[in-house]
Design an enzyme around this catalytic site. Sequence first.
Site, PDB file in Angstrom:
ATOM      1  N   GLU A   1       0.857  -1.196   0.000  1.00 43.63           N
ATOM      2  CA  GLU A   1       0.000   0.000   0.000  1.00 43.63           C
ATOM      3  C   GLU A   1       0.888   1.238   0.000  1.00 43.63           C
ATOM      4  O   GLU A   1       2.108   1.126   0.135  1.00 43.63           O
ATOM      5  CB  GLU A   1      -0.933  -0.004   1.225  1.00 43.63           C
ATOM      6  CG  GLU A   1      -2.044  -1.036   1.111  1.00 43.63           C
ATOM      7  CD  GLU A   1      -2.982  -1.110   2.302  1.00 43.63           C
ATOM      8  OE1 GLU A   1      -4.038  -1.706   2.163  1.00 43.63           O
ATOM      9  OE2 GLU A   1      -2.628  -0.574   3.371  1.00 43.63           O
TER      10      GLU A   1
ATOM     11  N   HIS B   1      -8.700   9.681   3.359  1.00 46.21           N
ATOM     12  CA  HIS B   1      -8.371   8.587   2.441  1.00 46.21           C
ATOM     13  C   HIS B   1      -8.618   9.086   1.022  1.00 46.21           C
ATOM     14  O   HIS B   1      -9.655   9.696   0.751  1.00 46.21           O
ATOM     15  CB  HIS B   1      -9.235   7.360   2.735  1.00 46.21           C
ATOM     16  CG  HIS B   1      -8.702   6.104   2.118  1.00 46.21           C
ATOM     17  ND1 HIS B   1      -8.681   5.913   0.759  1.00 46.21           N
ATOM     18  CD2 HIS B   1      -8.150   5.005   2.671  1.00 46.21           C
ATOM     19  CE1 HIS B   1      -8.143   4.727   0.507  1.00 46.21           C
ATOM     20  NE2 HIS B   1      -7.801   4.162   1.646  1.00 46.21           N
TER      21      HIS B   1
ATOM     22  N   ARG C   1      -0.386   8.827   1.727  1.00 45.77           N
ATOM     23  CA  ARG C   1      -1.784   9.183   1.549  1.00 45.77           C
ATOM     24  C   ARG C   1      -2.070  10.679   1.497  1.00 45.77           C
ATOM     25  O   ARG C   1      -2.925  11.143   0.749  1.00 45.77           O
ATOM     26  CB  ARG C   1      -2.539   8.611   2.738  1.00 45.77           C
ATOM     27  CG  ARG C   1      -3.721   7.854   2.336  1.00 45.77           C
ATOM     28  CD  ARG C   1      -4.253   7.119   3.499  1.00 45.77           C
ATOM     29  NE  ARG C   1      -4.182   5.708   3.222  1.00 45.77           N
ATOM     30  CZ  ARG C   1      -4.684   4.792   4.016  1.00 45.77           C
ATOM     31  NH1 ARG C   1      -5.238   5.158   5.158  1.00 45.77           N
ATOM     32  NH2 ARG C   1      -4.623   3.543   3.702  1.00 45.77           N
TER      33      ARG C   1
ATOM     34  N   HIS D   1     -10.893   9.850   7.177  1.00 44.62           N
ATOM     35  CA  HIS D   1     -10.714   8.403   7.343  1.00 44.62           C
ATOM     36  C   HIS D   1     -10.165   8.015   8.699  1.00 44.62           C
ATOM     37  O   HIS D   1     -10.620   7.064   9.322  1.00 44.62           O
ATOM     38  CB  HIS D   1      -9.754   7.943   6.241  1.00 44.62           C
ATOM     39  CG  HIS D   1      -9.481   6.475   6.212  1.00 44.62           C
ATOM     40  ND1 HIS D   1     -10.471   5.546   6.004  1.00 44.62           N
ATOM     41  CD2 HIS D   1      -8.328   5.766   6.345  1.00 44.62           C
ATOM     42  CE1 HIS D   1      -9.940   4.329   6.007  1.00 44.62           C
ATOM     43  NE2 HIS D   1      -8.643   4.429   6.236  1.00 44.62           N
TER      44      HIS D   1
ATOM     45  N   ARG E   1      -0.364   8.866   9.101  1.00 39.11           N
ATOM     46  CA  ARG E   1      -0.280   7.422   9.338  1.00 39.11           C
ATOM     47  C   ARG E   1       0.046   6.668   8.056  1.00 39.11           C
ATOM     48  O   ARG E   1      -0.565   6.898   7.012  1.00 39.11           O
ATOM     49  CB  ARG E   1      -1.625   6.923   9.862  1.00 39.11           C
ATOM     50  CG  ARG E   1      -1.686   5.430  10.063  1.00 39.11           C
ATOM     51  CD  ARG E   1      -3.053   5.030  10.553  1.00 39.11           C
ATOM     52  NE  ARG E   1      -4.061   5.229   9.546  1.00 39.11           N
ATOM     53  CZ  ARG E   1      -4.606   4.259   8.819  1.00 39.11           C
ATOM     54  NH1 ARG E   1      -4.246   3.007   9.000  1.00 39.11           N
ATOM     55  NH2 ARG E   1      -5.535   4.524   7.924  1.00 39.11           N
TER      56      ARG E   1
HETATM   57  P1  FAD Z   1     -13.092   0.705  16.536  1.00 36.71           P
HETATM   58  O1  FAD Z   1     -12.841  -0.516  15.766  1.00 36.71           O
HETATM   59  O2  FAD Z   1     -13.680   1.851  15.804  1.00 36.71           O
HETATM   60  O3  FAD Z   1     -14.040   0.344  17.750  1.00 36.71           O
HETATM   61  C1  FAD Z   1     -14.573   1.360  18.564  1.00 36.71           C
HETATM   62  C2  FAD Z   1     -15.622   0.754  19.456  1.00 36.71           C
HETATM   63  O4  FAD Z   1     -15.987   1.663  20.476  1.00 36.71           O
HETATM   64  C3  FAD Z   1     -16.903   0.401  18.741  1.00 36.71           C
HETATM   65  O5  FAD Z   1     -17.337  -0.832  19.232  1.00 36.71           O
HETATM   66  C4  FAD Z   1     -17.871   1.505  19.182  1.00 36.71           C
HETATM   67  O6  FAD Z   1     -19.216   1.153  19.132  1.00 36.71           O
HETATM   68  C5  FAD Z   1     -17.393   1.711  20.594  1.00 36.71           C
HETATM   69  N1  FAD Z   1     -17.720   2.999  21.209  1.00 36.71           N
HETATM   70  C6  FAD Z   1     -17.388   4.243  20.773  1.00 36.71           C
HETATM   71  N2  FAD Z   1     -17.817   5.169  21.654  1.00 36.71           N
HETATM   72  C7  FAD Z   1     -18.405   4.505  22.668  1.00 36.71           C
HETATM   73  C8  FAD Z   1     -19.054   4.905  23.871  1.00 36.71           C
HETATM   74  N3  FAD Z   1     -19.201   6.188  24.214  1.00 36.71           N
HETATM   75  N4  FAD Z   1     -19.555   3.947  24.684  1.00 36.71           N
HETATM   76  C9  FAD Z   1     -19.450   2.622  24.352  1.00 36.71           C
HETATM   77  N5  FAD Z   1     -18.868   2.197  23.219  1.00 36.71           N
HETATM   78  C10 FAD Z   1     -18.348   3.123  22.399  1.00 36.71           C
HETATM   79  N6  FAD Z   1      -6.566   0.314   9.351  1.00 36.71           N
HETATM   80  C11 FAD Z   1      -5.606  -0.582   8.982  1.00 36.71           C
HETATM   81  O7  FAD Z   1      -4.599  -0.730   9.679  1.00 36.71           O
HETATM   82  N7  FAD Z   1      -5.781  -1.336   7.858  1.00 36.71           N
HETATM   83  C12 FAD Z   1      -6.871  -1.222   7.063  1.00 36.71           C
HETATM   84  O8  FAD Z   1      -6.992  -1.924   6.075  1.00 36.71           O
HETATM   85  C13 FAD Z   1      -7.859  -0.275   7.402  1.00 36.71           C
HETATM   86  N8  FAD Z   1      -8.959  -0.091   6.623  1.00 36.71           N
HETATM   87  C14 FAD Z   1      -9.931   0.752   7.043  1.00 36.71           C
HETATM   88  C15 FAD Z   1     -11.101   0.880   6.277  1.00 36.71           C
HETATM   89  C16 FAD Z   1     -12.136   1.665   6.715  1.00 36.71           C
HETATM   90  C17 FAD Z   1     -13.393   1.787   5.899  1.00 36.71           C
HETATM   91  C18 FAD Z   1     -12.016   2.376   7.934  1.00 36.71           C
HETATM   92  C19 FAD Z   1     -13.142   3.235   8.437  1.00 36.71           C
HETATM   93  C20 FAD Z   1     -10.859   2.291   8.679  1.00 36.71           C
HETATM   94  C21 FAD Z   1      -9.805   1.486   8.253  1.00 36.71           C
HETATM   95  N9  FAD Z   1      -8.635   1.359   8.984  1.00 36.71           N
HETATM   96  C22 FAD Z   1      -7.672   0.467   8.596  1.00 36.71           C
HETATM   97  C23 FAD Z   1      -8.514   1.998  10.289  1.00 36.71           C
HETATM   98  C24 FAD Z   1      -8.819   0.960  11.379  1.00 36.71           C
HETATM   99  O9  FAD Z   1      -9.901   0.177  10.956  1.00 36.71           O
HETATM  100  C25 FAD Z   1      -9.149   1.606  12.698  1.00 36.71           C
HETATM  101  O10 FAD Z   1      -8.186   2.557  13.045  1.00 36.71           O
HETATM  102  C26 FAD Z   1      -9.226   0.548  13.798  1.00 36.71           C
HETATM  103  O11 FAD Z   1     -10.104  -0.473  13.412  1.00 36.71           O
HETATM  104  C27 FAD Z   1      -9.676   1.178  15.091  1.00 36.71           C
HETATM  105  O12 FAD Z   1      -9.874   0.166  16.032  1.00 36.71           O
HETATM  106  P2  FAD Z   1     -10.346   0.561  17.496  1.00 36.71           P
HETATM  107  O13 FAD Z   1     -10.457  -0.689  18.256  1.00 36.71           O
HETATM  108  O14 FAD Z   1      -9.493   1.640  18.005  1.00 36.71           O
HETATM  109  O15 FAD Z   1     -11.787   1.237  17.272  1.00 36.71           O
HETATM  110  C1  SIN Z   2      -7.413   0.715   2.805  1.00 34.49           C
HETATM  111  O1  SIN Z   2      -7.743  -0.452   2.639  1.00 34.49           O
HETATM  112  O2  SIN Z   2      -7.130   1.495   1.901  1.00 34.49           O
HETATM  113  C2  SIN Z   2      -7.348   1.244   4.197  1.00 34.49           C
HETATM  114  C3  SIN Z   2      -6.031   0.979   4.748  1.00 34.49           C
HETATM  115  C4  SIN Z   2      -5.802   1.832   5.956  1.00 34.49           C
HETATM  116  O3  SIN Z   2      -6.570   2.731   6.241  1.00 34.49           O
HETATM  117  O4  SIN Z   2      -4.792   1.588   6.615  1.00 34.49           O
END
Ligand code: FAD
Ligand code: SIN
Length: 540
Positions: free
Chosen positions: A111, A237, A283, A344, A379
């Site tokens: 990527e 993104h 990015r 993003h 990032r």
């Molecule tokens: P999240 O997975 O967002 O989980 C947050 C949780 O907190 C959820 O369950 C939510 O409901 C809960 N929550 C929030 N506020 C509250 C509250 N007040 N009370 C109770 N619960 C709450 N990163 C990569 O490294 N590789 C990728 O390929 C990639 N692709 C992506 C594609 C998309 C479309 C998106 C949106 C992001 C992508 N990212 C990627 C980024 C990555 O997915 C996120 O940074 C990562 O998943 C965040 O994980 P997390 O556990 O911090 O939060």
């Molecule tokens: C993507 O699949 O392009 C998302 C990857 C990332 O946000 O790290």
Amino acid sequence: MDPTDFLVIGSGIGGLTYALRAAEFGRVTIMTKKQRRESNTNYAQGGVASVLAPDDRFALHIRDTLRAGVGLCDPAAVRMLVEEGPLMIGELVRWGVDFDKQGQALSLTREGGHSRNRIVHARDATGREIEGALVRACARHPRIRMLEHHLAVDLILSSKLGGRRRAGPDSCLGAYVLSGRSGRVQAVLARATVLATGGAGKVYLYTTNPDIATGDGVAMAWRAGAAIADMEFVQFHPTCLYHPLARSFLISEAVRGEGGVLRNGAGKRFMARYHPMKELAPRDIVARAIDNEMKTRGDKHVWLDVTGLKPAFIRKRFPNIYKKCLELGIDITREPIPVVPAAHYMCGGVMVDLSARTSVNGLLAVGECSMTGVHGANRLASNSLLEALVWARQAAAVSREYLAAKLPPGVPAWRDTSTDRKPAAVLYHHNWDAIRRLMWDYVGIVRSDAQLKSASRRLKLIRGEIENYYWSHRVTVDIVELRNLAQVAELIVKCALRRHESRGLHYNVDHPLTDPALDGRSTVLRQRRSRPSGPRRKGL
Ligand code: FAD
Ligand code: SIN
């Protein structure tokens, strides 16, 4: 509600990984505001970065990460991220994640900003695969309890016990939680509380993030006096699907990694004019290049073209993207995909040290809501799932220390200060839309001093109105999220106003150059009453 050893707020990769590890020695309660799988994690497409290929080295992944972060990464944090990578991938496989393979080895793609193939993936739905495996592992664990539709409203602080502020550093004792079923707010006491609430993409009008991404963890931590840093670095993104019927649908960077090319409205490739790595430049550069092409030509989108790839490969490698586009009438094996940049990822957040400790005792933060020092000003793709895994492990390791913490016999019940019980739909919808439009137009990919100052003035008014409403009405999910959204928007603008240069994701036309004197200087915000004791980094 019963006290717990460890209260985890959020059920994405950060919260679930922490829970699985901390449950080895304590009782864990996970609160999540919607269904358990609803998270940014569930929508991750591209994959997880890790050094696994024979031609790859830790030093190369470290170099690529530091380069993308433009002089703002914490080298110790980056080293830990990269060196723990292979271990974390092994752990995910043991927890049941079914990554794509090539022969016996894991299949690796590339990527933007990566100098080697090092992205482990599960088709184009890596997040769904990981989230599913972790949720199943947590559900099986006898010491993990998961409560859906439980929204954390605010943290419980030792300084607030007994109705008056106490001297000394503040400790977090758990959280006030709104139950979707009863509509009541209850206190949940915990020896340690872990924010794992994810990002804040919803602050912007256009985003790849699902509805949960309202920045609740950052807003709660800020109100609790924790240090917050680097909020000006919002990652856009480059390629979100542009279609009136598609909401927040990402076209993964891996599509460019496998050979997809960008074309402007005239059908011409343009990335070579912006960076030698062309479509695989970092990015921020690709997003600004697209923004510039659209603005100079007056186009509503650019094109992402994969018609040069074999149709059978596209259907096998990107089944979800292929299917989604086909449903909307776009056959990506034959025609280019209309795409635009969209908010993003939040690089900044609650400042933590290498053990995920915030500046408030007993409060940890992991995943996207935290600022670990890994991402700096930008990032590197697919480093965030890895960051959440590594810091969740660190947080669990340090949590043993909290097992001995004494909990108070009780805390004051949630004070219902509402005088007016009628929900004001107009106030909610108007301000929700106003914040997101304002942030998109004034605090987006390209910024200026005048726009930032104007955004700051307007947000102050909007926030005042929301606070008045919040304190005079019954607490609901909508109003809590709106309040947090406004708070996070204000923190982004505050940080952006303090950075008088352009660097990585923060581009200000009035300060277009990067100032080398600001290398290594994060933008750190502290409430006047906070006493930071954890992370120590230089700040602006
Ligand atoms: P999240 O997975 O967002 O989980 C947050 C949780 O907190 C959820 O369950 C939510 O409901 C809960 N929550 C929030 N506020 C509250 C509250 N007040 N009370 C109770 N619960 C709450 N990163 C990569 O490294 N590789 C990728 O390929 C990639 N692709 C992506 C594609 C998309 C479309 C998106 C949106 C992001 C992508 N990212 C990627 C980024 C990555 O997915 C996120 O940074 C990562 O998943 C965040 O994980 P997390 O556990 O911090 O939060
Ligand atoms: C993507 O699949 O392009 C998302 C990857 C990332 O946000 O790290």
